[in-house]
Scaffold this active site. Sequence first.
Site, PDB file in Angstrom:
ATOM      1  N   LYS A 138     -21.687   1.358   4.511  1.00  0.00           N
ATOM      2  CA  LYS A 138     -21.745  -0.082   4.241  1.00  0.00           C
ATOM      3  C   LYS A 138     -22.162  -0.835   5.493  1.00  0.00           C
ATOM      4  O   LYS A 138     -22.294  -0.258   6.562  1.00  0.00           O
ATOM      5  CB  LYS A 138     -20.381  -0.567   3.755  1.00  0.00           C
ATOM      6  N   HIS A 141     -20.558  -5.429   9.879  1.00  0.00           N
ATOM      7  CA  HIS A 141     -20.789  -6.866  10.011  1.00  0.00           C
ATOM      8  C   HIS A 141     -20.216  -7.415  11.313  1.00  0.00           C
ATOM      9  O   HIS A 141     -19.614  -6.680  12.103  1.00  0.00           O
ATOM     10  CB  HIS A 141     -20.264  -7.620   8.782  1.00  0.00           C
ATOM     11  N   HIS A 144     -16.754  -6.592  12.346  1.00  0.00           N
ATOM     12  CA  HIS A 144     -16.519  -5.296  12.985  1.00  0.00           C
ATOM     13  C   HIS A 144     -16.869  -5.359  14.470  1.00  0.00           C
ATOM     14  O   HIS A 144     -16.208  -4.736  15.292  1.00  0.00           O
ATOM     15  CB  HIS A 144     -17.342  -4.207  12.302  1.00  0.00           C
TER      16      HIS A 144
HETATM   17  N1  ARG Z   1     -12.410  -0.878   7.216  1.00  0.00           N
HETATM   18  C1  ARG Z   1     -11.749  -2.131   7.078  1.00  0.00           C
HETATM   19  C2  ARG Z   1     -12.762  -3.247   6.851  1.00  0.00           C
HETATM   20  O1  ARG Z   1     -13.913  -3.088   7.144  1.00  0.00           O
HETATM   21  C3  ARG Z   1     -10.919  -2.489   8.284  1.00  0.00           C
HETATM   22  C4  ARG Z   1      -9.759  -1.582   8.514  1.00  0.00           C
HETATM   23  C5  ARG Z   1      -8.655  -2.258   9.223  1.00  0.00           C
HETATM   24  N2  ARG Z   1      -7.565  -1.382   9.498  1.00  0.00           N
HETATM   25  C6  ARG Z   1      -6.608  -1.030   8.645  1.00  0.00           C
HETATM   26  N3  ARG Z   1      -5.690  -0.209   9.067  1.00  0.00           N
HETATM   27  N4  ARG Z   1      -6.564  -1.487   7.429  1.00  0.00           N
HETATM   28  O2  ARG Z   1     -12.408  -4.295   6.376  1.00  0.00           O
END
Ligand code: ARG
Length: 603
Positions: A138, A141, A144
Amino acid sequence: MACGFRRSIACQLSRVLDLPPENLIKSISAVPISRKEEVADFQLSVDSLLENNNDHSRPDIQVQATRLAEKLKCDTVVSEISTGRGTVNFKINRELLTKTVLQQVINDGSKYGLKSELFSGLPQKKIVVEFSSPNVAKKFHVGHLRSTIIGNFIANLEEALGHHVTRINYLGDWGMQFGKNFKHPVSSIMMPFPRRAVLLCLLGLLGTGFQLFGYEEKLQSNPLQHLFEVYVQVNKEAADDKNIAKSAHEFFQRLELGDTQALALWQKFRDLSVEEYMRIYKRLGVHFDEYSGESFYREKSQEVLKLLDSKGLLQKTVRGTAIVDLSGNGDPSSICTVMRSDGTSLYATRDLAAAIDRMDKYNFDAMIYVTDKGQKKHFQQVFQMLQIMGYDWAERCQHVPFGVVQGMKTRRGNVTFLEDVLNEIRSRMLQNMASIKTTRELENPQETAERVGLAALIIQDFRGLLLSDYQFSWDRVFQSRGDTGVFLQYTHARLHSLEETFGCGYLNDFNSACLQEPQSVSILQHLLRFDEVLYRSSQDLQPRHIVSYLLTLSHLAAVAHKTLLIKDSPPEVAGARLHLFRAVRSVLANGMKLLGIIPVCRM
Ligand code: ARG
């Protein structure tokens, strides 16, 4: 010692006030140079003393300050005592100030400010910092990107404070892609989802998609981009073609049953993605100790569901899903869905499993999650669930939320990959640098451009409160004048070249009497404050204190550079000034590195 001054003032105060010096140290602060009244270096806030005393009668603090000042005496360290608004002010013996600060900056090197008594007695902790955490196949963005630089800063700071830090990247490599709120992976347009909503997992779709539209060579050479393309395409097709949904579901079942071929394909996607990410993070100067991910917690989530059930916390709904009721925690509407009707886990369930697993593995004293503020409620609920499951350590978990950045676009359009942002920074900066006339022949202009550009990006991002949203602008990021990362890098490079030009000859010893001009004293007073700034950032985990400190330091250095000439000065004066500039560069570099910036020596 810079920090020794504070202790020495505290000792004198302690005799007068009959309080242990330890209780007084944090009430004594270095006066910020912009607000220097007269030339005091430290001030004691009488107000904060009274708070310490739990004295509720609150006599007039001005009277208190004056009375206290009258009882204090100058000594070999303190040369002048005066009062300000609710404060007692201390001026340090000028030569002692100069000698001590400079010696300490040079001797402590990268530890300058961190050995201060403000941090003394700080227990060494085990801290887990989870950050970046992009999603496989994906978009990467801007959120991140922010998580990456903020998390890296927090990890750097905690490490500098002597804690044992584990950096975790928790990849979004699992999850159901068709559901009520399914979003198209490219835009944020809602996809028309099939009437009989089929839950398809990311892995199933990617597996099927790759068999249909994938190319092995493209996967090997450019895995992130290729998996993303495959994913976009398979989503498009699956919307009209039921067979695709069916085969994705089958692929997923093969994974569930442990089909080695399917698993091997998934493993390959993941490994190649991580490998590419590692390469790109390296450009950013960021590393991780662990690449974890949601897919690791498929089975453990099931155990979590059983555990919740055995504790009587799991409630089945009429729709066949299961929830945890969190209404007892202040918000009467708070419930968290932890199981789908087909028995599979959700994002929150996997986070519960991951937290428990990390506690087992690292026995952490603190765990910090860095994500955008949109996930605030999610983490609140996860922590509350851990708490009611009986895990007292839930209170050691902390979410550091940040705001939304709007309008970050590259020439190719919206940000899709981290690498796009880095390339954009590099090319824009290279262009800018070509017009800077001081740019000399650089050995590696690409690398310098990238480092300066990243500094610019980081400073722009770290200037305000992390929680604030802001509008992104490349022009603002790269301004070479004003308070930007380019300015910090420029200052660092300039100071470095000063040292290179005039070199070691002068540096062995210096005469502190030669550094008594106001410009020198301002710099020394500012250097004196570094520990307090680090302390503030360590308390609220906000980088902006360090950012504004470094910008002020650079402005002071720019003034000093113009007025405190080295060339044509008598050797004694030149040597002392070089010493001062070297100290400035050292502290500037320390601060920049904490923020995640690699200082450049030329630009
Ligand atoms: N992958 C998730 C996102 O892009 C963020 C993860 C954050 N960490 C967690 N332990 N939930 O939104």
